[in-house]
Design a protein around this motif. Structure first.
Motif, PDB file in Angstrom:
ATOM      1  N   ASP A  79       0.808  -1.234   0.000  1.00 25.00           N
ATOM      2  CA  ASP A  79       0.000   0.000   0.000  1.00 25.00           C
ATOM      3  C   ASP A  79       0.834   1.273   0.000  1.00 25.00           C
ATOM      4  O   ASP A  79       0.331   2.344  -0.341  1.00 25.00           O
ATOM      5  N   VAL A  80       2.105   1.184   0.406  1.00 24.70           N
ATOM      6  CA  VAL A  80       2.930   2.397   0.461  1.00 24.70           C
ATOM      7  C   VAL A  80       3.963   2.423  -0.674  1.00 24.70           C
ATOM      8  O   VAL A  80       4.848   3.276  -0.676  1.00 24.70           O
ATOM      9  N   LEU A  81       3.845   1.497  -1.616  1.00 24.63           N
ATOM     10  CA  LEU A  81       4.770   1.474  -2.749  1.00 24.63           C
ATOM     11  C   LEU A  81       4.068   2.054  -3.988  1.00 24.63           C
ATOM     12  O   LEU A  81       2.969   1.602  -4.344  1.00 24.63           O
ATOM     13  N   PRO A  82       4.670   3.044  -4.646  1.00 25.73           N
ATOM     14  CA  PRO A  82       3.956   3.740  -5.733  1.00 25.73           C
ATOM     15  C   PRO A  82       3.658   2.882  -6.948  1.00 25.73           C
ATOM     16  O   PRO A  82       2.645   3.103  -7.623  1.00 25.73           O
ATOM     17  N   LEU A  83       4.509   1.891  -7.255  1.00 28.99           N
ATOM     18  CA  LEU A  83       4.261   1.082  -8.448  1.00 28.99           C
ATOM     19  C   LEU A  83       2.943   0.322  -8.329  1.00 28.99           C
ATOM     20  O   LEU A  83       2.290   0.028  -9.339  1.00 28.99           O
ATOM     21  N   SER A  84       2.519   0.012  -7.085  1.00 26.49           N
ATOM     22  CA  SER A  84       1.247  -0.691  -6.875  1.00 26.49           C
ATOM     23  C   SER A  84       0.088   0.110  -7.457  1.00 26.49           C
ATOM     24  O   SER A  84      -0.833  -0.446  -8.072  1.00 26.49           O
ATOM     25  N   TYR A  85       0.140   1.435  -7.275  1.00 24.17           N
ATOM     26  CA  TYR A  85      -0.963   2.280  -7.743  1.00 24.17           C
ATOM     27  C   TYR A  85      -0.934   2.436  -9.269  1.00 24.17           C
ATOM     28  O   TYR A  85      -1.985   2.534  -9.902  1.00 24.17           O
ATOM     29  N   ALA A  86       0.265   2.440  -9.843  1.00 28.92           N
ATOM     30  CA  ALA A  86       0.359   2.513 -11.306  1.00 28.92           C
ATOM     31  C   ALA A  86      -0.216   1.246 -11.938  1.00 28.92           C
ATOM     32  O   ALA A  86      -0.970   1.309 -12.921  1.00 28.92           O
ATOM     33  N   VAL A  87       0.118   0.089 -11.367  1.00 28.86           N
ATOM     34  CA  VAL A  87      -0.400  -1.179 -11.900  1.00 28.86           C
ATOM     35  C   VAL A  87      -1.909  -1.264 -11.684  1.00 28.86           C
ATOM     36  O   VAL A  87      -2.652  -1.716 -12.569  1.00 28.86           O
ATOM     37  N   ASP A  88      -2.389  -0.818 -10.518  1.00 22.10           N
ATOM     38  CA  ASP A  88      -3.841  -0.800 -10.274  1.00 22.10           C
ATOM     39  C   ASP A  88      -4.560   0.034 -11.338  1.00 22.10           C
ATOM     40  O   ASP A  88      -5.605  -0.370 -11.868  1.00 22.10           O
ATOM     41  N   ALA A  89      -4.005   1.216 -11.638  1.00 20.65           N
ATOM     42  CA  ALA A  89      -4.640   2.087 -12.625  1.00 20.65           C
ATOM     43  C   ALA A  89      -4.652   1.443 -14.008  1.00 20.65           C
ATOM     44  O   ALA A  89      -5.664   1.482 -14.725  1.00 20.65           O
ATOM     45  N   GLY A 130     -15.068   3.097 -17.005  1.00 22.99           N
ATOM     46  CA  GLY A 130     -15.087   4.189 -16.033  1.00 22.99           C
ATOM     47  C   GLY A 130     -13.667   4.611 -15.656  1.00 22.99           C
ATOM     48  O   GLY A 130     -12.751   3.785 -15.609  1.00 22.99           O
ATOM     49  N   THR A 131     -13.510   5.893 -15.392  1.00 20.91           N
ATOM     50  CA  THR A 131     -12.173   6.407 -15.050  1.00 20.91           C
ATOM     51  C   THR A 131     -12.096   6.937 -13.624  1.00 20.91           C
ATOM     52  O   THR A 131     -11.039   7.397 -13.199  1.00 20.91           O
ATOM     53  N   ALA A 132     -13.194   6.859 -12.885  1.00 23.41           N
ATOM     54  CA  ALA A 132     -13.225   7.453 -11.543  1.00 23.41           C
ATOM     55  C   ALA A 132     -12.211   6.791 -10.612  1.00 23.41           C
ATOM     56  O   ALA A 132     -11.630   7.447  -9.744  1.00 23.41           O
ATOM     57  N   GLU A 133     -11.994   5.478 -10.787  1.00 18.88           N
ATOM     58  CA  GLU A 133     -11.045   4.788  -9.911  1.00 18.88           C
ATOM     59  C   GLU A 133      -9.595   5.044 -10.314  1.00 18.88           C
ATOM     60  O   GLU A 133      -8.673   4.767  -9.545  1.00 18.88           O
ATOM     61  N   VAL A 134      -9.389   5.542 -11.527  1.00 21.27           N
ATOM     62  CA  VAL A 134      -8.028   5.706 -12.036  1.00 21.27           C
ATOM     63  C   VAL A 134      -7.369   6.967 -11.489  1.00 21.27           C
ATOM     64  O   VAL A 134      -6.178   6.966 -11.146  1.00 21.27           O
ATOM     65  N   TRP A 135      -8.156   8.053 -11.386  1.00 14.36           N
ATOM     66  CA  TRP A 135      -7.567   9.343 -11.008  1.00 14.36           C
ATOM     67  C   TRP A 135      -6.896   9.322  -9.638  1.00 14.36           C
ATOM     68  O   TRP A 135      -5.789   9.878  -9.486  1.00 14.36           O
ATOM     69  N   PRO A 136      -7.503   8.717  -8.594  1.00 11.25           N
ATOM     70  CA  PRO A 136      -6.788   8.676  -7.298  1.00 11.25           C
ATOM     71  C   PRO A 136      -5.457   7.919  -7.394  1.00 11.25           C
ATOM     72  O   PRO A 136      -4.453   8.342  -6.799  1.00 11.25           O
TER      73      PRO A 136
END
Length: 245
Positions: free
Chosen positions: A195-205, A214-220
């Motif tokens: 949860d504190v590693l940035p690559l996790s959020y890039a892969v999630d997006a 939908g793009t609402a989940e991508v912006w955060p």
């Protein structure tokens, strides 16, 4: 920060890159070649394996390559004495790193456009969301790799030491980003680290854009990646040393 100085550093870095054809080829073509190799590996197998792994690797390859290139390039500037001479002029550390980040950010944008275009148009990667947003996430992730590469270069004395940061900074993010095991299936401790590693959020997006329009989940997720990139640049400016001891 001075915009004029920042643009001057940006122009100098781009001029250096323009003369280094081998580095330019590696930056622009290697992600495309790796995506093609991945598609070739899974093309004859049952199931949509390429569609499952492709988005995560679109985030991963530019991140790794930009991290390596920027960490080694910045270290070379310091060990050769060029950085010390540059900072003797009316130039702040943030001007220097901002110019570097802008130059490599432009390269990262071109790199990501090529990799995403190849994957979607020629390799038929199935994307439900807008392709332009997929490209924006890929660019942000490549800029993140650039910022982290600039940051860790302050702690290395040689190019060999800069490469050694790969197992510390990059590989844990690859293992815990959800590409191999879904993040919600990780043990609690590993899930908290993820949860504190940035690559996790890039892969999630990236994965969200392949499954929904939908793009609402991508912006955060994108905001987290951009925030880490800006924090990496700020920390890089705070820790940048003029020369290697």
């Amino acid at each position: 920060m001075s915009t004029r100085v920042l643009l001057a550093v940006n122009g100098r870095v781009l001029a250096q890159l323009r003369r280094d054809h081998r580095t330019v080829a590696m930056l622009l073509l290697v992600p495309c070649l790796l995506m093609t190799l991945l598609w070739w590996m899974f093309d004859e197998l049952p199931g949509a394996t390429f569609d499952q792994l492709g988005p995560g690797l679109l985030a991963m390859f530019p991140f790794i390559i930009m991290f390596l290139v920027t960490s080694v390039t910045t270290l070379r500037e310091r060990s050769s004495g060029t950085l010390e001479r540059l900072l003797a002029m009316p130039m702040g550390k943030l001007d220097f790193l901002g110019g570097y980040a802008l130059a490599f950010g432009l390269v990262a944008a071109l790199q990501s456009v090529l990799a995403v275009g190849l994957s979607v148009v020629l390799l038929d990667l199935d994307v439900a969301g807008p392709v332009w947003l997929l490209t924006v996430v890929a660019v942000a992730d490549a800029v993140l790799g650039t910022a982290l590469g600039l940051f860790v270069s302050a702690f290395a004395r040689t190019e060999f030491q800069a490469v050694q940061f790969m197992p510390v900074v990059v590989i844990p993010q690859i293992l815990l980003c959800g590409l191999f095991v879904p993040r919600d299936a990780l043990p609690d401790v590993l899930g908290a680290i993820s949860d504190v590693l940035p690559l996790s959020y890039a892969v999630d997006a990236m994965q969200t854009l392949t499954t929904t329009t939908g793009t609402a989940e991508v912006w955060p997720d994108l905001a987290v990646v951009v925030g880490f990139a800006l924090a990496g640049l700020a920390l890089g400016a705070a820790t940048l040393r003029r020369r290697t001891p």
